[in-house]
Scaffold this motif. Structure first.
Motif, PDB file in Angstrom:
ATOM      1  N   PRO A 180      -5.361  10.555  -2.859  1.00  0.00           N
ATOM      2  CA  PRO A 180      -4.916  11.244  -3.937  1.00  0.00           C
ATOM      3  C   PRO A 180      -5.885  12.725  -3.450  1.00  0.00           C
ATOM      4  CG  PRO A 180      -6.102   9.224  -4.224  1.00  0.00           C
ATOM      5  CD  PRO A 180      -6.440   9.234  -3.174  1.00  0.00           C
ATOM      6  N   PRO A 181      -4.891  13.522  -4.016  1.00  0.00           N
ATOM      7  CA  PRO A 181      -5.182  14.839  -3.948  1.00  0.00           C
ATOM      8  C   PRO A 181      -7.249  15.341  -4.420  1.00  0.00           C
ATOM      9  CG  PRO A 181      -3.351  14.829  -4.717  1.00  0.00           C
ATOM     10  CD  PRO A 181      -3.973  14.052  -4.955  1.00  0.00           C
ATOM     11  N   GLY A 182      -7.512  16.140  -3.310  1.00  0.00           N
ATOM     12  CA  GLY A 182      -8.775  16.479  -3.349  1.00  0.00           C
ATOM     13  C   GLY A 182      -9.892  16.838  -2.304  1.00  0.00           C
ATOM     14  N   LYS A 183     -11.254  16.698  -2.060  1.00  0.00           N
ATOM     15  CA  LYS A 183     -11.855  16.559  -1.002  1.00  0.00           C
ATOM     16  C   LYS A 183     -12.543  15.671  -0.326  1.00  0.00           C
ATOM     17  CE  LYS A 183     -12.191  21.884  -0.728  1.00  0.00           C
ATOM     18  NZ  LYS A 183     -13.586  23.492  -1.211  1.00  0.00           N
ATOM     19  N   TYR A 184     -12.799  15.102   0.571  1.00  0.00           N
ATOM     20  CA  TYR A 184     -13.711  14.101   1.231  1.00  0.00           C
ATOM     21  C   TYR A 184     -14.086  14.979   2.581  1.00  0.00           C
ATOM     22  CZ  TYR A 184      -9.596  11.844  -1.943  1.00  0.00           C
ATOM     23  OH  TYR A 184      -8.934  12.072  -2.737  1.00  0.00           O
TER      24      TYR A 184
ATOM     25  N   ASP B  86       1.174  -1.202  -0.111  1.00  0.00           N
ATOM     26  CA  ASP B  86      -0.050  -0.083   0.292  1.00  0.00           C
ATOM     27  C   ASP B  86       0.936   1.259  -0.117  1.00  0.00           C
ATOM     28  OD1 ASP B  86      -1.851  -1.538   0.038  1.00  0.00           O
ATOM     29  OD2 ASP B  86      -2.322  -1.484   2.450  1.00  0.00           O
ATOM     30  N   PRO B  87       0.421   2.113  -0.496  1.00  0.00           N
ATOM     31  CA  PRO B  87       1.245   3.225  -0.795  1.00  0.00           C
ATOM     32  C   PRO B  87       1.021   4.012   0.735  1.00  0.00           C
ATOM     33  CG  PRO B  87      -0.956   3.888  -1.835  1.00  0.00           C
ATOM     34  CD  PRO B  87      -0.852   2.543  -1.592  1.00  0.00           C
ATOM     35  N   PRO B  88       2.017   4.741   1.195  1.00  0.00           N
ATOM     36  CA  PRO B  88       2.520   4.656   2.164  1.00  0.00           C
ATOM     37  C   PRO B  88       1.648   6.196   3.288  1.00  0.00           C
ATOM     38  CG  PRO B  88       3.955   6.310   1.521  1.00  0.00           C
ATOM     39  CD  PRO B  88       3.484   5.205   0.512  1.00  0.00           C
ATOM     40  N   GLY B  89       0.873   6.622   4.247  1.00  0.00           N
ATOM     41  CA  GLY B  89      -0.122   6.744   4.641  1.00  0.00           C
ATOM     42  C   GLY B  89       0.035   8.468   4.241  1.00  0.00           C
ATOM     43  N   ASN B  90      -0.823   9.201   3.862  1.00  0.00           N
ATOM     44  CA  ASN B  90      -0.394  10.936   3.701  1.00  0.00           C
ATOM     45  C   ASN B  90      -1.726  11.733   4.430  1.00  0.00           C
ATOM     46  OD1 ASN B  90      -2.356   9.850   2.387  1.00  0.00           O
ATOM     47  ND2 ASN B  90      -1.552  11.631   0.329  1.00  0.00           N
ATOM     48  N   PHE B  91      -2.108  11.285   4.960  1.00  0.00           N
ATOM     49  CA  PHE B  91      -3.564  12.128   6.039  1.00  0.00           C
ATOM     50  C   PHE B  91      -3.357  11.311   7.669  1.00  0.00           C
ATOM     51  CE2 PHE B  91      -6.917  14.040   7.456  1.00  0.00           C
ATOM     52  CZ  PHE B  91      -7.135  15.784   6.808  1.00  0.00           C
TER      53      PHE B  91
ATOM     54  N   LYS C 128      -1.800  17.934  -2.740  1.00  0.00           N
ATOM     55  CA  LYS C 128      -0.378  17.052  -3.116  1.00  0.00           C
ATOM     56  C   LYS C 128       1.126  17.207  -2.660  1.00  0.00           C
ATOM     57  CE  LYS C 128       1.671  16.084  -7.601  1.00  0.00           C
ATOM     58  NZ  LYS C 128       1.442  16.759  -9.205  1.00  0.00           N
ATOM     59  N   ASP C 129       1.854  16.471  -2.698  1.00  0.00           N
ATOM     60  CA  ASP C 129       2.856  16.810  -1.408  1.00  0.00           C
ATOM     61  C   ASP C 129       2.918  17.310  -0.644  1.00  0.00           C
ATOM     62  OD1 ASP C 129       4.221  15.014  -3.737  1.00  0.00           O
ATOM     63  OD2 ASP C 129       4.224  17.374  -4.739  1.00  0.00           O
ATOM     64  N   LYS C 130       1.621  17.407   0.737  1.00  0.00           N
ATOM     65  CA  LYS C 130       2.356  17.195   1.801  1.00  0.00           C
ATOM     66  C   LYS C 130       1.046  16.453   2.812  1.00  0.00           C
ATOM     67  CE  LYS C 130       1.466  22.298   1.408  1.00  0.00           C
ATOM     68  NZ  LYS C 130       1.148  23.244   1.887  1.00  0.00           N
ATOM     69  N   ILE C 131       1.645  16.184   4.362  1.00  0.00           N
ATOM     70  CA  ILE C 131       0.920  15.139   4.916  1.00  0.00           C
ATOM     71  C   ILE C 131       0.085  16.045   5.535  1.00  0.00           C
ATOM     72  CG2 ILE C 131       1.416  14.495   6.838  1.00  0.00           C
ATOM     73  CD1 ILE C 131       2.651  12.927   4.738  1.00  0.00           C
TER      74      ILE C 131
END
Length: 467
Positions: A258-262, A212-217, A285-288
């Motif tokens: 991915p970048p966007g609103k959720y 899995d891709p690493p967590g970013n949030f 994008k590119d921010k934790i």
């Protein structure tokens, strides 16, 4: 034709091979605690029995193409910190080999967590294999070493793995080193007090792998300043599509977005008096990203106006899923509504007025813990006075009013023959209306008239029909 058939077969084989390569997951290595304490009992069963049952279920639920390895410690000798053994190689694709090996394990020895982790990680380094390591332990380190230090150094050395740790029946003060190790290993610590918790922890661990891709949030849930175990679901805003999810386990949960609103839907798994909440978040994008969700209440100060003056209205405070969690009648004054922190829509309906704009939804109102947000809506109306006379005599008539463009009936009443009601007052949203007037009494039978009026904000328009 033979050449074409050969070409088709070759392409088909290439596609199948490529597909298998793409879908074959990295191996999972279970490190199994076979220390003597596994004979301890929970809910009438030994922890050894519970672990076997739950691990069997978890292994059987894995994909058929999943390679699974098994390591155990403490299963051959008492008091030996080096009693660690690979029982099933990582290249194994048989679920039965795992479950049989676990069922044959005895529980005798100590708990060499650091040494077991070092042996597992070094095997990955030597074979140049990346893997998900899942350590199941019912005790803390009982030999020399610090598992957190071992894992941290391995990550610094660039070894590719993810480490999850499931603490089975541990006391609250015994988990710090395990949490540190899981965090350093890019995984999570799962606290399991019973068979159900163990199953949930293993299910999530086996589904959150090194592939899995690493967590970013990250998400952290609290109530009155204390951490709360909560289940988090992430849904793409405006859809029902679930993107990711996690459980906080009174700690920090991670998801990859991915970048966007959720819409982040958070439901506590303890203290049933706490209601769940939905909060709108954004991944950049590119921010934790991070969100601390406090279940301490927040407040909405709601004021409804009409033509800039206080006006009576009803209100409903709704979650993003449409559930009503609060509301009030304003009576033209500021009303305070207390709700859980979250993102809400507030539906207000102006009373007495008629038209197409008597309802309004104030969207995406963000309520934060311990804070008060001011929210207001200003309705717009004008007045239409419709009367009916014959000479100087008041005539009783039915008045029907349609919004001209849509053809929708918005208001209706009777004038009767009283000065208090003839002309009849209609409070309408600004717009153009088609008005139909029909006499009621027999002496005016068949008398009717249709006309158009324009209502402007804050103004009064009067129309007297004469029969």
């Amino acid at each position: 034709m033979k050449l074409l058939t050969t070409l088709v077969c070759t392409l088909s084989l290439m596609f199948q091979t490529f597909s298998q390569e793409q879908k074959t997951p990295s191996p999972i290595l279970f490190i199994y605690d076979a220390s003597g304490s596994m004979w301890g009992k929970l809910d009438g069963k030994t922890k050894k029995e519970i672990a076997l049952e739950v691990l069997t279920t978890s292994v059987n639920n894995l994909p058929d193409n999943q390679n699974i390895g098994l390591m155990a410690y403490g299963h051959r000798k008492k008091g030996d910190c080096n009693d660690i053994e690979f029982l099933v190689d990582l290249k194994n694709a048989s679920k039965t080999h795992i479950t049989k090996a676990v069922s044959n394990i005895n529980a005798l020895g100590k708990t060499p967590l650091a040494r077991s982790a070092a042996l597992a990680i070094n095997s990955l380094k030597e074979s140049k294999t990346k893997a998900t390591i899942i350590l199941i332990t019912d005790g803390i380190e009982s030999c020399d070493g610090n598992i957190c230090d071992i894992v941290s150094k391995a990550k610094t050395d660039g070894i590719d793995f993810k480490l999850h740790i499931v603490g089975f029946g541990l006391e609250e003060g015994e988990t710090e080193q395990l949490k540190c190790a899981a965090n350093a290993g890019g995984g999570k610590y799962y606290d399991a007090a019973n068979a159900s918790d163990l199953g949930k922890g293993l299910t999530e661990a086996t589904n959150t792998t090194v592939d899995d891709p690493p967590g970013n949030f990250s998400i952290y849930a609290t109530k009155n300043g204390e951490p709360v175990d909560a289940w988090v679901r992430i849904v793409k805003t405006g859809t029902n599509k679930e993107i990711d999810g996690t459980r906080t386990y009174r700690d920090t949960g991670w998801v990859h977005l991915p970048p966007g609103k959720y819409n982040m839907i958070v439901n506590p798994l303890e203290n049933t008096k706490i209601n769940g909440t939905t909060i709108i978040i954004e991944s950049i994008k590119d921010k934790i990203g991070h969100k601390t969700v406090s279940f301490d209440g927040g407040k909405i100060n709601l004021l409804t106006l009409n033509n800039n003056e206080g006006w009576d209205a009803t209100s409903k405070v709704k979650t993003q899923e449409g559930k009503v969690v609060g509301g009030s009648r304003t009576y033209g004054r500021t009303q305070t509504i207390e709700v859980n922190p979250g993102t809400y829509d507030i539906e207000v309906m102006g009373l007495r007025m008629k038209g197409l704009e008597t309802k309004y939804t104030i969207e995406d109102v963000i309520v934060e813990s311990g804070k008060t947000i001011e929210v207001s809506h200003n309705f717009k109306t004008g007045i239409a006075m419709i009367g009916v006379k014959s000479g100087e005599t008041l005539v009783d008539a039915v008045v029907s009013i349609k919004e001209k463009k849509s053809g929708k009936n918005v208001a209706g009443s009777r004038t009767y023959t009283s000065n208090n009601s003839n002309p009849r007052e209609f409070l309408l949203n600004p717009g153009i209306y088609e008005v139909k007037v029909s006499a009621v009494k027999k002496e005016y039978a068949g008398k009717k008239e249709t006309f158009t009026i324009q209502v402007k904000q804050g103004e009064t328009v009067t129309k007297i029909i004469r029969f």
